[in-house]
Write an enzyme that holds these catalytic residues in place. Structure first.
Site, mmCIF file in Angstrom:
data_model
loop_
_atom_site.group_PDB
_atom_site.id
_atom_site.type_symbol
_atom_site.label_atom_id
_atom_site.label_comp_id
_atom_site.label_asym_id
_atom_site.label_seq_id
_atom_site.Cartn_x
_atom_site.Cartn_y
_atom_site.Cartn_z
ATOM 1 N N LYS A 147 0.803 -1.227 0.000
ATOM 2 C CA LYS A 147 0.000 0.000 0.000
ATOM 3 C C LYS A 147 0.842 1.286 0.000
ATOM 4 O O LYS A 147 0.410 2.308 -0.522
ATOM 5 C CB LYS A 147 -0.942 0.012 1.212
ATOM 6 C CG LYS A 147 -2.118 -0.936 1.071
ATOM 7 C CD LYS A 147 -3.099 -0.760 2.213
ATOM 8 C CE LYS A 147 -4.282 -1.678 2.035
ATOM 9 N NZ LYS A 147 -5.354 -1.425 2.997
ATOM 10 N N ASP B 289 -9.956 3.425 1.940
ATOM 11 C CA ASP B 289 -10.068 2.763 3.252
ATOM 12 C C ASP B 289 -10.670 3.694 4.316
ATOM 13 O O ASP B 289 -11.609 3.320 5.014
ATOM 14 C CB ASP B 289 -8.695 2.294 3.749
ATOM 15 C CG ASP B 289 -8.203 1.043 3.042
ATOM 16 O OD1 ASP B 289 -9.047 0.245 2.578
ATOM 17 O OD2 ASP B 289 -6.983 0.860 2.953
#
Ligand code: ATR
Length: 280
Positions: free
Chosen positions: A66, A102
């Site tokens: 990520k 997210d």
């Protein structure tokens, strides 16, 4: 001709993303396909170039890529800049743009449980790693001022507070201090790996002194009910499971790729069925 989408990470074998995205493509009559690609860290750059070259229209990024994917992308959306991490990439005419769904996915799922604005709540975040960072910055971006962070290593909580680009009155606490003060909080958010399968009996702190109206949220979704959430249920507190965040981050990614909103209910059902439980 159908378009190709995917996920890169390591491991990805047990990911539920292919099931929920492919189902949503079918629901929307889109002839697209989503595939999970196992990508080792040393092959990340080449893999990203390959996806771009082959015209993959979008992909998700999961652990451990990520943050490390950032130098290989052409542009970062504000959400990825704020979080310092990317979980969704959109191929915009050959340019790879990194987004992060997210934090906002988490907030969307949490808001479903609230009956007043999220910024009216006093919040405790447990943990100060990458997941805590995304949620903390997204919450402060939404105007939440009263957020404290507790962590095993208190210096990391202090660092996170100092790095936050949005104003707030946050305090860093160690775990013991948080346990003593826990009755102050309306929402308690667990972001560490404590309680994750197979260490399902572990929890980061005790909720014994939490107030009865508190909402306890755990971003772990395997198991759906962590030891912390089980304690919350036993104490009669309201529980928010990690399934919500998982589903909403996926739904926001799907919208970025297709400009269409998938069914949250359907995605939630697929995840619950696969995990063998209900998250409500
Ligand atoms: P992620 O990206 O999933 O948030 P991370 O950045 O490695 O992962 O952060 C892990 C978080 O879980 C940290 O807050 C970590 O605490 P430390 O900063 O003290 O390491 C916390 N954590 C991990 N294992 C833990 C444990 N056994 N007890 C308490 N906290 C733990």
């Amino acid at each position: 001709m159908g378009k190709l989408y995917g996920l890169i990470g390591c491991p990805v074998e047990h990911s539920m993303s292919p099931a929920i995205h492919n189902d949503a493509f079918r629901e929307k009559n889109l002839d697209n396909y989503y595939h999970a690609f196992h990508v080792e860290t040393e092959k990340l750059e080449e893999s990203v170039q390959a996806l771009k070259l082959l015209g993959v229209r979008g992909f998700n990024v999961t652990i451990p890529h990520k943050i490390s994917i950032i130098p290989f992308l052409d542009k970062l959306h504000e959400t990825a800049k704020i979080a310092g991490a990317v979980n969704t990439v959109v191929n915009e005419n050959g340019r790879l743009v990194g987004h992060n769904t997210d934090g906002n996915g988490y907030i969307e799922s949490l808001k479903e449980m609230l009956n007043k604005p999220i910024s009216d709540h006093k919040i405790l975040i447990i943990g100060a790693g990458g997941a805590a960072r995304g949620i903390y910055f997204a919450l402060t971006h939404q105007g939440c001022q009263e957020i404290d962070i507790c962590n095993r290593t208190i210096s990391k909580a202090e660092e996170l507070i100092n790095e936050c680009p949005f104003s707030n009155n946050s305090k860093a606490l160690n775990i013991q201090e948080a346990e003593i003060d826990i009755e102050k909080y309306d929402i308690i958010i667990q972001t560490t790996a404590v309680g994750l399968h197979p260490h399902v009996d572990q929890k980061p702190l005790s909720l014994k002194n939490a107030k009865k109206s508190a909402i306890v949220s755990d971003i772990i979704y395997n198991p759906i009910y962590t030891a912390l959430l089980k304690e919350a249920k036993e104490l009669g507190l309201t529980v928010h499971t990690g399934v919500g965040m998982f589903v909403y981050q996926a739904a926001l990614a799907f919208e970025l790729w297709t400009k269409q909103a998938p069914s949250i209910e359907k995605m939630t059902k697929i995840v619950n069925d696969q995990l063998g439980g209900t998250s409500c």
